[in-house]
Write an enzyme that holds these catalytic residues in place. Structure first.
Site, short mmCIF file in Angstrom:
data_model
loop_
_atom_site.label_atom_id
_atom_site.label_comp_id
_atom_site.label_asym_id
_atom_site.label_seq_id
_atom_site.Cartn_x
_atom_site.Cartn_y
_atom_site.Cartn_z
N GLU A 89 19.79 -45.58 -21.26
CA GLU A 89 20.42 -44.27 -21.36
C GLU A 89 19.98 -43.42 -22.54
O GLU A 89 20.03 -42.20 -22.46
CB GLU A 89 21.94 -44.46 -21.43
CG GLU A 89 22.59 -45.00 -20.17
CD GLU A 89 22.48 -44.01 -19.02
OE1 GLU A 89 22.87 -42.85 -19.19
OE2 GLU A 89 22.00 -44.41 -17.94
N SER A 361 79.68 -68.47 7.49
CA SER A 361 80.53 -69.39 6.74
C SER A 361 80.11 -69.61 5.30
O SER A 361 80.78 -70.36 4.58
CB SER A 361 80.59 -70.74 7.46
OG SER A 361 81.31 -70.61 8.67
#
Length: 679
Positions: A89, A361
């Site tokens: 770069e 229950s």
């Protein structure tokens, strides 16, 4: 003389050109330099960083991020990786002042040659510093004004920061494809490894990405170009580059900290909770370390147990049975396992925390606790005989037991252990419907502001979630304390500081799930002696009642089955001394499960899970409060074993002042075996 005159003219031209250049630069700075962003804030660079979710053992579960980024300080970046980016770069990075005059001249020459049809590479002249300026402060528009601003910012950045700091900004901010921002995240995404473990070939590949981050078609070619540039700049030898170029490029399809399917319901509940308390910006961008309560081996065991039962039922069926399981420490509320359905991919709806269903229950222990609080003993006799003409408001009741049988007078314990409906109705009649329901409200199973309280709710027609049921049952074993479900132990910010009110001291738990000392400033939900009598009855329900399928060899287990009307929903909630788990099974659109189905299915899931969870733990009997007396009694009559020795003899627990029933008359009906409902 002519030469001197020519040389003087040339010097004048260069001088005035230089003056014009300086003047032009001054004008440009005057025009474009006054309204530039404040670059000095980059001195304390804190980029958006992915938040990570961890299990209790430190293993990574999930990442939350809008920009997937792992911050890497310059000191932790391998020199080989830094050199690869500089070679690719900005070859003059270490020497230029922010803009590269040599690079500009080289780019102009190459581009001119290419325009004339010559063999030259089309190139730009942006330095790494200029890219930092653009990425942080400017747009990507291709205009002269943007390039001028970029150059001015680059010069100012170079005057303010070191080269190392500029590289840190660049290599953590740059987009490298696959939702990866920065080299740290890219190393994980593409190679599933930290930057410290990257090879030369992998470093070169990452350095090739800024030019075309989402283009994989020329990946090897672009990687090899970076390797050639590294040789040209003297960073590696030709032999090293050749070896790297020959290396196969094994790129992941996209590593994203993929979470096991078993953990997805839990992780989604954590995400929803933290999104509400922390907000999206903090959760997704602030790099939090979130330590959750989930125990991986228990989570896998819970998911496997649920899947086994669902798969067995669902074979050959169109509509698939769903289910959920949740396990927690009953003393602290720390959730150690949670699965909310067959498949998170099919449905993210969490049936452990979001589904409100009739609980059948499983409500009965709260109803019977209301009786124990009022002086009933586990052996108080309740009539199990047909009820005719029971009316509540406009509703005419004809209660029935699941087995369609009636047993006459039965002890309270036997009625609950075998989940009989008719004695329960008579018990509710004696203590009052509101009193029976109030206990369930007190324990958080039903809401405190519930309206239309009626008998059916005392038999389980009311709706609640599996999580609320498990929390309610936790109070039976933890001394009657109110606890809240806990998904997260603590949260740290990116700097390791505890946030959001998390504790300053983290308690390490033993492998046997022993809890830390619980300190509570709230009053117990019930008295400890009544609570223990209920725990003892629930232990009996597993040992010889409807919960036999929930047994865990070698361990003391207590719990209760539950089935709603027409067997549309089946439940089991059970616990050992330090671990509680609840299981729910049912269709998302309620309908009967069919012949042969029942709460034994949920009890089986519980047992399969607990066998794994308690495999390496010693058995721990359930704690007994002071003042209790144990006596041997006849299970059917409730009389002392010495007075009624025929039939099943059990150990009963009494409060001070309580005693077994009187010996029955010889004509009393006796039974050595009792068949109860599976409600």
């Amino acid at each position: 003389m002519k030469f001197k005159k020519f040389f003087g003219v040339l010097l004048n031209i260069f001088f005035w050109a230089f003056v014009a250049g300086i003047a032009s630069l001054a004008v440009l700075i005057l025009i474009y330099g006054n309204d530039l962003p404040d670059y000095k804030k980059l001195a304390t660079y804190a980029p958006p960083v992915a938040t990570r979710l961890y299990a209790s053992d430190g293993s990574l579960l999930q990442e939350y991020a809008e920009e997937r980024r792992v911050f890497i300080d310059y000191a932790d970046m391998p020199p080989m990786l830094v050199n690869a980016f500089i070679a690719a770069e900005d070859q003059n990075f270490w020497t230029h002042p922010g803009i590269d005059v040599q690079g500009i001249v080289r780019a102009l020459a190459n581009n001119a040659l290419r325009a004339m049809g010559r063999d030259a590479t089309l190139s730009g002249a942006s330095t790494i510093t200029q890219q930092v300026a653009k990425n942080f402060f400017l747009t990507s528009e291709r205009t002269i004004s943007r390039k001028i601003k970029e150059a001015i910012l680059a010069l100012r950045l170079e005057r303010s920061f070191s080269k190392q700091h500029i590289l840190t900004l660049y290599m953590n901010q740059i987009f490298l494809g696959a939702r990866a921002y920065g080299v740290g995240s890219a190393a994980l995404m593409y190679f599933n490894k930290p930057v410290s473990e990257l090879t030369l070939a992998e470093c070169a590949f990452l350095a090739s990405l800024p030019k075309a981050p989402n283009n994989r078609t020329r990946a090897v070619e672009r990687r090899n170009y970076v390797l050639r540039r590294m040789v040209e700049e003297g960073y590696v030898s030709q032999s090293e580059a050749s070896a790297a170029a020959a290396e196969e490029l094994n790129i992941n399809s996209g590593f994203t900290a993929q979470m096991e399917a078993d953990f997805q319901y839990f992780a989604e509940d954590v995400r929803r909770q933290l999104l509400g308390t922390l907000g999206r910006e903090t959760l997704y961008n602030q790099g939090l370390y979130i330590k959750t309560t989930i125990v991986p081996e228990l989570q896998r065991a819970a998911a496997a147990a649920l899947k086994k039962e669902l798969d067995a039922y669902n074979t050959g069926r169109d509509e698939k049975l769903q289910g959920a399981i949740i396990a927690m420490n009953p003393h602290t509320g720390r959730i150690v396992a949670m699965t909310g359905g067959r498949s998170f991919g099919e449905s993210s709806f969490n049936r452990a925390t979001q589904a409100y269903r009739q609980i059948g229950s499983t409500i009965k222990p709260f109803v019977y606790l209301a009786a124990l609080e009022r002086g009933y003993t586990p052996q108080t006799m309740i009539l199990d005989a047909p009820i005719v003409g029971w009316r509540e408001d406009d509703t005419l009741w004809k209660p029935e037991n699941y087995d369609k049988k009636f047993l006459g007078d039965v002890p309270l314990r036997l009625s609950l252990e075998t989940s009989r409906n008719v004695p329960t109705v008579r018990l509710v009649e004696q203590i009052g419907v509101k009193n029976a329901i109030e206990v369930a409200q007190r324990f958080g199973v039903y809401p405190p502001d519930m309206k239309n309280i009626n008998l059916s709710m005392a038999l389980g027609s009311g709706e609640t979630t599996l999580e609320k049921l498990v929390l309610g049952y936790s109070a039976f074993i933890n001394g009657g304390r109110v606890i809240k479900p806990k998904l997260v132990d603590y949260i740290e910010d990116r700097y390791g500081r505890l946030i959001n009110g998390t504790p300053t001291e983290i308690v390490e738990w033993s492998s046997e799930l022993l809890p830390p000392t619980v300190v509570s400033d709230t009053e117990p939900l019930s008295d400890p002696q009544s609570l223990y009598q209920m725990v003892s009855i629930l232990q009996g329900a597993v040992e010889r009642g409807t919960g036999k399928q929930a047994r865990v060899p070698g361990h003391t287990i207590a719990g209760k089955t539950g089935t709603s009307n027409d067997i549309k929903d089946v439940w089991f909630i059970g616990f050992s001394k330090n671990l509680i788990a609840g299981v729910y099974l049912g269709f998302d659109t309620p309908r009967p499960l069919g012949r042969g189905a029942g709460s034994h299915m949920a009890a089986r899931v519980f047992s399969d899970f607990m066998r794994v969870a308690l495999a390496d733990a010693k058995n721990q009997p359930l704690s007994v409060p002071d003042g209790m007396t144990f006596m041997r009694v006849n299970r059917r009559s409730g009389a002392a074993a010495t007075a009624d020795p025929d039939g099943m003899i059990i150990q009963e627990v009494f409060k001070p002042g309580q005693s077994p029933n009187p010996a029955p008359h010889k004509t009393s009906a006796k039974s050595n075996a009792v068949v109860g409902g599976v409600f």
